[in-house]
Design an enzyme around this catalytic site. Structure first.
Site, short mmCIF file in Angstrom:
data_model
loop_
_atom_site.label_atom_id
_atom_site.label_comp_id
_atom_site.label_asym_id
_atom_site.label_seq_id
_atom_site.Cartn_x
_atom_site.Cartn_y
_atom_site.Cartn_z
CG ASP A 155 -33.10 55.62 108.16
OD1 ASP A 155 -32.53 56.34 107.35
OD2 ASP A 155 -32.91 54.41 108.24
CD GLU A 326 -30.68 50.74 103.62
OE1 GLU A 326 -29.55 50.52 104.01
OE2 GLU A 326 -31.05 51.88 103.28
#
Ligand code: FRU
Length: 610
Positions: A155, A326
């Site tokens: 990420d 998430e």
């Protein structure tokens, strides 16, 4: 004590010096003591900036305990090489200057004898050096997308803009190209395209755990007490449990201090990826936190980023629920063509994405500072919407404090279904191109998020490689050569055609097929024959995007960068991001139409600067 000094082939046995034949010879600047079938000491004896660690990806992780002047500094998990060295990674020794450094290594493979353990390829390939070569060795490494210099990346984290510089931190494993040892790496850019990467992680695992995803914000009023205009990062410390921590920077975001009072927020269940921002309306900090296994987002507020009060939760039973929630983000956007503004809540989820695995869903609605209320569709339901219609777009979040009211996002260009297996080794994973978020009203009356390529991307165009006006496409394909790195633009008026197809292919017969199906109003992307696809059963796939066109005409901007293809339609009204691994670059584009001739009034190919 028996001590083997690998480099010289010298054995010191009970004080006596003897020469003995050794197969360990490449080792430089270290001494190695084998202590048993799965325990070895590597002592740093030479001078240099780095200790080079040899990695073999298929091997199990060894626990590498770094002992500095007798104290445990930290423990890394490294796939130390057993039968061959795939690549090496550097352990920076500069921070230990003048100190004794010993690695106490425990491997998991159980050997029957120490002699067997000593044969592992890693022992003869540790070395102390002054340099670590990060020159690209990968044919699939994109040229104009952000990638880590080496090692694993997932990420994007803690993105912000300050003093003309875009800061992009990222989930990084500096000690291997698979997920592990999560730290925040960091790159900076003045144009959102060319990135300079800091050689070392800016926030590293500590006693509270690995450093998982999070966000950064500039504390203009010094509400946290870290200093005026401090850059404050909030992230998840992940060990047995997940808790939320702070770090701050007083040098504009290049180095960080970890807040000694961490954690600042704990819950009794898994929660991660804090995304916080200053809300000028309520004059307090707002935090959205993924309550991962509960498939919801929690909303907190705080005056100082340290004391957080739970205000509401959003999402239970809504949207896609087949995976953990998430990486949230919450921001306000103007609605295109009106004075209206609406809030958008990004809820990344994995698995359960539209084409399997990970993907970004979002909700449009209102936010009163405490609670997010989603808009309903014509049936009174909360619709599930997707930010990108490809397989390789995840963990997308925005930069805080972007200039000119921009809401610029970047995503991770991979999918958890196969990210650790993609055919690269020196590095693994790239980010998407930067995109500007907007809101438009679709024909169904619903508000949707548009993702337009950031304007900075136009500067990448080097020269017009091909330009054709008023093309007519029929059943016989029109063929055009394309450069390896390019942007292809076209507008398509299908006229009487049922479908318009674009095929990218190489000399090996590998191809990607995109089909605009006029009746269903979709653009499909088929990568089943795109090149290397067999590293995962989930990789060969066809993805579909709704084109949202009321008159059938569409415009496309297609960015090709070695192993990625991003298709932006109608000024960002749909977007599709897919990885491809062709054995040779795609060199031809075929355009054809079925069921009648289609008009292509504007067609251009730009070479992109490397
Ligand atoms: C999403 C994610 C986050 C987590 C991070 C760990 O890709 O699972 O939820 O913080 O990756 O690397």
């Amino acid at each position: 004590m028996i001590r083997f000094k690998s480099g010289l082939g010298v054995v010191i046995a009970s004080g006596a010096l003897a020469l003995m034949p050794m197969q360990l010879s490449a080792t430089d600047g270290v001494e190695i003591d084998h202590l048993g079938v799965n325990n070895t000491l590597v002592r740093v004896t030479g001078e240099g900036k780095y200790l080079i660690l040899p990695v073999q990806e298929s091997n199990d992780e060894a626990a590498v305990n770094i002992i500095v002047d007798g104290k445990l500094d930290r423990t890394l998990s490294v796939r130390l090489a057993k039968s061959k060295v795939d690549y090496t990674v550097p352990l920076n020794l500069e921070r230990y200057a003048g100190k004794n450094v010993v690695l106490n290594i425990t491997t998991t493979q159980n050997r029957s004898t120490v002699r067997e353990a000593k044969e592992d390829a890693c022992w003869s390939n540790f070395a102390v050096t002054d340099t670590f070569d990060t020159t690209n060795r990968e044919k699939f490494r994109p040229a104009y997308h952000h990638t880590p210099l080496y090692g694993w990346m997932n990420d994007p984290n803690g993105m912000f803009y300050k003093d003309g510089v875009w800061h992009l931190a990222f989930q990084w494993n500096p000690y291997g190209s698979k997920w592990q040892n999560l730290s925040w790496g960091q790159s900076t850019s003045r144009d959102l395209i060319h990135w300079e990467t800091q050689p070392d992680a800016v926030i590293e695992p500590d006693g509270l755990g690995m450093i998982f995803s999070g966000s950064s914000a500039i504390d203009k009023a010094n509400s946290a007490g870290f200093g005026k205009d401090a850059v404050v990062a909030m992230y998840t410390s992940a060990a047995a449990s997940q808790i939320q921590s702070l770090a701050w920077s007083n040098d504009g975001g290049y180095t960080y201090n970890v807040y000694p009072g961490n954690p600042v927020l704990t819950l009794e269940s898994e929660a991660r990826d804090p995304n916080m921002f200053w809300n000028p309306e309520t004059k307090e900090w707002t935090l959205v936190l993924a309550h991962a296994l509960d498939h919801e987002m929690l909303i907190f507020t705080s005056p100082d980023m340290k004391e957080w009060t739970l205000q509401s939760s959003f999402g239970k039973g809504l949207g896609a629920q087949d995976g953990v929630w998430e990486c949230p983000d919450l921001f306000e956007l103007p609605v295109d063509g009106s004075d209206e503004k609406k809030w958008v809540l990004l809820c990344n989820l994995n698995p359960g994405g539209i084409f399997g695995g990970s993907a970004t869903q979002y909700f449009v609605g209102d936010f009163d500072g405490k609670t997010f209320t989603p808009d309903l569709d014509a049936d009174g339901k909360v619709p599930t919407k997707w930010l990108d219609y490809g397989k390789d777009h995840y963990a997308t979040v925005s930069f805080s404090d972007a200039p000119d009211g921009r809401r610029t996002v970047i995503g991770w260009m991979s999918n958890w279904q196969y990210a650790p297996e993609v055919p690269t080794m020196q590095y693994r994973s790239a980010n998407t191109l930067p995109r500007e978020m907007g809101l438009f009203r679709g024909d169904d009356g619903q508000l949707y998020v548009s993702s337009t390529p950031s304007p900075e991307l136009e500067a990448l165009r080097s020269k017009v490689f091909k330009s054709v006006g008023n093309m007519s496409a029929g059943s016989k394909p029109k063929k055009y050569a394309i450069p390896e790195l390019c942007e292809i633009l076209m507008t398509i008026d299908p006229a009487k055609a049922h479908s318009v197809s674009l095929e990218l292919s190489n000399a090996l017969g590998e191809h990607v097929d995109m089909v605009y199906d006029v009746k269903s109003g979709t653009l499909s992307f088929d990568r089943r024959h795109s090149g290397i696809v067999d590293f995962s059963q989930d990789f060969p796939a066809v993805t579909y995007a709704p084109v949202h066109s009321s008159d059938g005409k569409i415009s496309l901007r297609i960015f090709i960068d070695r192993s990625s293809i991003e298709v932006f339609g109608d000024n960002g009204r749909f977007v599709m991001t897919n990885l491809v691994f062709p054995n040779a670059p795609y060199s031809t584009l075929d355009i054809k139409a079925d069921g009648g001739n289609a008009k292509i009034p504007d067609f251009r190919i730009y070479t992109i600067n490397d």
